[in-house]
Write a protein that holds these residues in place. Structure first.
Motif, PDB file in Angstrom:
ATOM      1  N   SER A  55       0.855  -1.191   0.000  1.00 14.68           N
ATOM      2  CA  SER A  55       0.000   0.000   0.000  1.00 14.68           C
ATOM      3  C   SER A  55       0.888   1.236   0.000  1.00 14.68           C
ATOM      4  O   SER A  55       1.715   1.414   0.895  1.00 14.68           O
ATOM      5  N   LEU A  56       0.740   2.055  -1.015  1.00 15.39           N
ATOM      6  CA  LEU A  56       1.598   3.232  -1.183  1.00 15.39           C
ATOM      7  C   LEU A  56       0.747   4.476  -1.350  1.00 15.39           C
ATOM      8  O   LEU A  56      -0.180   4.518  -2.173  1.00 15.39           O
ATOM      9  N   GLY A  57       1.070   5.502  -0.572  1.00 16.93           N
ATOM     10  CA  GLY A  57       0.376   6.775  -0.688  1.00 16.93           C
ATOM     11  C   GLY A  57       1.220   7.807  -1.409  1.00 16.93           C
ATOM     12  O   GLY A  57       2.422   7.634  -1.619  1.00 16.93           O
ATOM     13  N   ASN A  58       0.581   8.894  -1.814  1.00 19.07           N
ATOM     14  CA  ASN A  58       1.256  10.032  -2.439  1.00 19.07           C
ATOM     15  C   ASN A  58       2.024   9.668  -3.705  1.00 19.07           C
ATOM     16  O   ASN A  58       3.091  10.222  -3.986  1.00 19.07           O
ATOM     17  N   VAL A  59       1.487   8.727  -4.457  1.00 19.74           N
ATOM     18  CA  VAL A  59       2.094   8.394  -5.742  1.00 19.74           C
ATOM     19  C   VAL A  59       1.497   9.316  -6.808  1.00 19.74           C
ATOM     20  O   VAL A  59       0.278   9.309  -7.017  1.00 19.74           O
ATOM     21  N   PRO A  60       2.311  10.119  -7.488  1.00 17.53           N
ATOM     22  CA  PRO A  60       1.781  11.037  -8.500  1.00 17.53           C
ATOM     23  C   PRO A  60       1.030  10.279  -9.593  1.00 17.53           C
ATOM     24  O   PRO A  60       1.373   9.123  -9.911  1.00 17.53           O
ATOM     25  N   PRO A  61       0.026  10.893 -10.196  1.00 15.01           N
ATOM     26  CA  PRO A  61      -0.796  10.185 -11.185  1.00 15.01           C
ATOM     27  C   PRO A  61      -0.035   9.781 -12.441  1.00 15.01           C
ATOM     28  O   PRO A  61      -0.415   8.828 -13.113  1.00 15.01           O
ATOM     29  N   ASP A  62       1.045  10.501 -12.764  1.00 13.07           N
ATOM     30  CA  ASP A  62       1.792  10.199 -13.982  1.00 13.07           C
ATOM     31  C   ASP A  62       3.110   9.490 -13.698  1.00 13.07           C
ATOM     32  O   ASP A  62       4.001   9.446 -14.547  1.00 13.07           O
ATOM     33  N   ARG A  63       3.270   8.913 -12.509  1.00 15.07           N
ATOM     34  CA  ARG A  63       4.491   8.173 -12.207  1.00 15.07           C
ATOM     35  C   ARG A  63       4.437   6.810 -12.877  1.00 15.07           C
ATOM     36  O   ARG A  63       3.428   6.103 -12.810  1.00 15.07           O
ATOM     37  N   THR A  64       5.544   6.420 -13.510  1.00 18.29           N
ATOM     38  CA  THR A  64       5.550   5.134 -14.185  1.00 18.29           C
ATOM     39  C   THR A  64       5.789   4.005 -13.186  1.00 18.29           C
ATOM     40  O   THR A  64       6.381   4.199 -12.120  1.00 18.29           O
ATOM     41  N   LEU A  65       5.358   2.820 -13.567  1.00 23.34           N
ATOM     42  CA  LEU A  65       5.559   1.651 -12.719  1.00 23.34           C
ATOM     43  C   LEU A  65       7.049   1.359 -12.560  1.00 23.34           C
ATOM     44  O   LEU A  65       7.497   0.963 -11.481  1.00 23.34           O
ATOM     45  N   LEU A  66       7.834   1.562 -13.611  1.00 22.65           N
ATOM     46  CA  LEU A  66       9.270   1.314 -13.523  1.00 22.65           C
ATOM     47  C   LEU A  66       9.923   2.233 -12.495  1.00 22.65           C
ATOM     48  O   LEU A  66      10.736   1.781 -11.667  1.00 22.65           O
ATOM     49  N   ASP A  67       9.575   3.510 -12.512  1.00 23.58           N
ATOM     50  CA  ASP A  67      10.142   4.437 -11.527  1.00 23.58           C
ATOM     51  C   ASP A  67       9.713   4.058 -10.116  1.00 23.58           C
ATOM     52  O   ASP A  67      10.503   4.152  -9.166  1.00 23.58           O
ATOM     53  N   LEU A  68       8.468   3.634  -9.968  1.00 24.83           N
ATOM     54  CA  LEU A  68       7.991   3.214  -8.652  1.00 24.83           C
ATOM     55  C   LEU A  68       8.803   2.030  -8.151  1.00 24.83           C
ATOM     56  O   LEU A  68       9.225   1.991  -6.987  1.00 24.83           O
ATOM     57  N   LEU A  69       9.039   1.054  -9.022  1.00 26.84           N
ATOM     58  CA  LEU A  69       9.770  -0.145  -8.618  1.00 26.84           C
ATOM     59  C   LEU A  69      11.215   0.175  -8.258  1.00 26.84           C
ATOM     60  O   LEU A  69      11.710  -0.212  -7.192  1.00 26.84           O
ATOM     61  N   ARG A  70      11.896   0.875  -9.114  1.00 28.71           N
ATOM     62  CA  ARG A  70      13.328   1.093  -8.918  1.00 28.71           C
ATOM     63  C   ARG A  70      13.619   2.142  -7.844  1.00 28.71           C
ATOM     64  O   ARG A  70      14.487   1.955  -6.993  1.00 28.71           O
ATOM     65  N   GLU A  71      12.879   3.246  -7.867  1.00 27.78           N
ATOM     66  CA  GLU A  71      13.208   4.368  -6.995  1.00 27.78           C
ATOM     67  C   GLU A  71      12.482   4.317  -5.655  1.00 27.78           C
ATOM     68  O   GLU A  71      13.031   4.758  -4.641  1.00 27.78           O
ATOM     69  N   ASP A  72      11.251   3.808  -5.645  1.00 25.90           N
ATOM     70  CA  ASP A  72      10.473   3.801  -4.397  1.00 25.90           C
ATOM     71  C   ASP A  72      10.587   2.469  -3.651  1.00 25.90           C
ATOM     72  O   ASP A  72      10.623   2.453  -2.419  1.00 25.90           O
ATOM     73  N   LEU A  73      10.636   1.365  -4.387  1.00 28.27           N
ATOM     74  CA  LEU A  73      10.654   0.048  -3.754  1.00 28.27           C
ATOM     75  C   LEU A  73      12.024  -0.613  -3.815  1.00 28.27           C
ATOM     76  O   LEU A  73      12.210  -1.689  -3.239  1.00 28.27           O
ATOM     77  N   GLY A  74      12.968  -0.017  -4.507  1.00 25.89           N
ATOM     78  CA  GLY A  74      14.315  -0.574  -4.574  1.00 25.89           C
ATOM     79  C   GLY A  74      14.408  -1.881  -5.339  1.00 25.89           C
ATOM     80  O   GLY A  74      15.374  -2.629  -5.170  1.00 25.89           O
ATOM     81  N   ALA A  75      13.436  -2.142  -6.181  1.00 27.68           N
ATOM     82  CA  ALA A  75      13.438  -3.370  -6.985  1.00 27.68           C
ATOM     83  C   ALA A  75      14.187  -3.087  -8.281  1.00 27.68           C
ATOM     84  O   ALA A  75      13.591  -2.891  -9.344  1.00 27.68           O
ATOM     85  N   CYS A  76      15.505  -3.090  -8.200  1.00 28.04           N
ATOM     86  CA  CYS A  76      16.337  -2.652  -9.321  1.00 28.04           C
ATOM     87  C   CYS A  76      16.676  -3.771 -10.298  1.00 28.04           C
ATOM     88  O   CYS A  76      17.433  -3.556 -11.254  1.00 28.04           O
ATOM     89  N   GLY A  77      16.137  -4.979 -10.054  1.00 27.59           N
ATOM     90  CA  GLY A  77      16.320  -6.038 -11.043  1.00 27.59           C
ATOM     91  C   GLY A  77      15.605  -5.711 -12.337  1.00 27.59           C
ATOM     92  O   GLY A  77      16.006  -6.150 -13.414  1.00 27.59           O
ATOM     93  N   THR A  78      14.531  -4.938 -12.251  1.00 31.71           N
ATOM     94  CA  THR A  78      13.807  -4.489 -13.434  1.00 31.71           C
ATOM     95  C   THR A  78      14.594  -3.351 -14.060  1.00 31.71           C
ATOM     96  O   THR A  78      14.811  -2.319 -13.427  1.00 31.71           O
ATOM     97  N   LYS A  79      15.022  -3.521 -15.301  1.00 32.38           N
ATOM     98  CA  LYS A  79      15.947  -2.577 -15.928  1.00 32.38           C
ATOM     99  C   LYS A  79      15.233  -1.560 -16.811  1.00 32.38           C
ATOM    100  O   LYS A  79      14.186  -1.852 -17.383  1.00 32.38           O
TER     101      LYS A  79
END
Length: 496
Positions: free
Chosen positions: A16-40
């Motif tokens: 559950s994530l709050g304050n996610v901008p409406p135009d944020r991409t899923l890739l940016d969310l994964l890599r920058e917010d969740l630290g899931a950097c396996g996704t390139k």
């Protein structure tokens, strides 16, 4: 405006994530917010597949798994779904998933940058085929991996890995348990007027929101809007997502008004139906479109993109519009004021411009079924065979009776500012005997009917020449010659 809370299932747990901008991409969310950097991040435009992840959502009493490009997918669009990244596949004890183990055993990884994306596409294939008791052939693997590019040119071992996954010990997702979790996870209210990300679930709700927020950016699969975010760096303070509207996801039988003889012969395709499903329905009625459908981008793009989005976007090099024009399709536009229908070729007014009013949405596309004596061919000419944009797209639909052209419909892309209908060439053919001379005359007419431009994909002269050559090919194929196209090419036969 209020930011909606984003909720999805990952590794069996609620995220559950709050304050996610409406135009944020899923890739940016994964890599920058969740630290899931396996996704390139490779291309940032859905072309290379390095960013591939897998989503699942309920479909009837089962789960539907889809490999998608996270680089051009908006994060909020996965609300209420399950998500897997490459970090989520191995077991707690470190044992690799068959999609990973097969890549290891077949030496399918070279430099390794693209490997996570390939593994995720293999995982999607594993869930949709191996776990359903179906074999993965080389042909199937090649078709479903067309959206993943390997710059080390090592496709052979990757394709071998795809076919060998089923030989490894079975690893199954707890689908009944996950299905129960997802059904309990009702997506957050997407219709709140003050929300930055609006995601209505009914057509009436969508039309009310569209009337109230004509400035909101409409999105479906985001395979184009995602590019505007990643490449043009546009920002959208409010997004109106149409993909959850139940009425617009349906694909149903349809008959042209007043044509009792064609009862349920055609299709009504909701504008939010993914391209994968829309093309599957079209191919079921017209099997000769299978290769053309598989060459419409790669599978991850077709899994996200929608037929309505491709049509509404109006790109002159979009492949679905020439096909739909040749099939005689019409679009249905809806607003709080009601509905109106018009032929697809009349929808466009200029480059990426249409008659769509500020309070309207494209609700569905209605496609007539095959006519008696239909001879249909769809041609895509591009620099790369798979996962590439057309230089020229030509679809010719002839209705033949006793070697005479009863009627003709021709759609063309890449030759004008809009997807176009070749009315002059249609008129030339109508009522004429279908002969080599008629095909030659049609080829010259088609070359003269359009004034294409020169750009990075092809010169104007090349495009004109190709238009005529494709009519020549059409003639040869109508005479039973099938070995003249790549669709009939089999590497094994050449090597034998």
């Amino acid at each position: 405006m209020e930011a909606k809370t984003l909720r999805f299932i990952r590794r069996g747990e609620l995220v559950s994530l709050g304050n996610v901008p409406p135009d944020r991409t899923l890739l940016d969310l994964l890599r920058e917010d969740l630290g899931a950097c396996g996704t390139k991040e490779g291309c940032g435009e859905g072309d290379c597949g390095a960013c591939t992840v897998v989503l699942a959502e309920p479909e009837g009493d089962a789960l539907r798994f889809r490999a998608i490009n996270s680089c051009i997918r908006l994060a909020h669009s996965i609300d209420g779904m399950a998500l897997w990244t490459v970090e989520d596949l191995a077991a707690d004890d470190g044992a690799l998933h068959p999609a990973q183990e097969a890549m290891v055993q077949c030496h399918g990884s070279q430099c390794g940058f693209c490997t996570p994306g390939f593994v995720m596409s293999l995982f999607g294939m594993y869930q949709n085929h191996v776990c359903r008791g179906k074999a993965v052939s080389r042909e199937l693997a090649q078709a479903e991996l067309s959206g993943n590019l390997c710059r080390c040119t090592g496709y052979r071992p990757i394709l071998e890995a795809a076919t060998q996954m089923a030989e490894l010990p079975r690893v199954a997702v707890d689908e009944p348990g996950l299905l129960a979790q997802l059904r309990a996870l009702v997506p957050g209210s997407g219709g709140a007027t003050g929300s930055a990300y609006l995601a209505p679930t009914s057509l009436s709700e969508l039309l009310s929101l569209r009337a109230a927020h004509p400035e909101a950016q409409l999105v479906a699969g985001c395979t184009d809007v995602g590019l505007w975010v990643t490449k043009l760096h546009r920002h959208y303070p409010q997004v109106l997502d149409v993909t959850r509207v139940a009425e617009m996801r349906r694909i149903e039988p349809w008959a042209p008004p007043g044509d009792a003889s064609a009862a349920e012969a055609g299709l009504s395709i909701g504008a939010s139906a993914p391209l994968t499903d829309a093309f599957a329905a079209l191919v079921a009625q017209r099997p000769q479109l299978k290769n053309f459908a598989e060459r419409f981008a790669g599978l991850p793009v077709r899994n996200s993109g929608t037929l309505g989005g491709n049509v509404a976007n109006g790109s002159p090099i979009g492949d679905s519009m020439p096909l739909l024009i040749a099939l005689g399709a019409r679009v249905v536009l809806a607003s709080v004021r009601g509905e109106r229908a018009l032929p697809l070729e009349d929808f466009y007014t200029g480059y990426r411009k249409s008659v769509l009013a500020a309070d309207e949405v494209l609700a569905r596309i209605e496609v007539p079924g095959p006519a008696p004596g239909e001879f249909l061919r769809a041609y895509k000419i591009s620099k790369r065979y798979d996962d590439d944009i057309s230089a020229v797209c030509l679809v010719v639909n002839l209705q033949l009776a006793e070697d005479r052209v009863v009627a003709a419909r021709i759609g063309a892309g890449g030759v004008a500012a809009t997807p176009a209908r070749a009315r002059q060439t249609e008129a030339l053919l109508a009522g004429q005997p279908w002969s080599e001379e008629a095909a030659a005359a049609a080829a010259e007419s088609l070359r003269a009917e359009f004034a294409p431009i020169s750009d990075m994909r092809a010169s104007a002269a090349y495009r004109r020449e190709v238009l005529g050559n494709l009519v020549r090919r059409l003639w040869l194929e109508s005479q039973g010659m099938s070995h003249i196209n790549l669709e009939s090419f089999r590497l094994e036969e050449v090597a034998a």
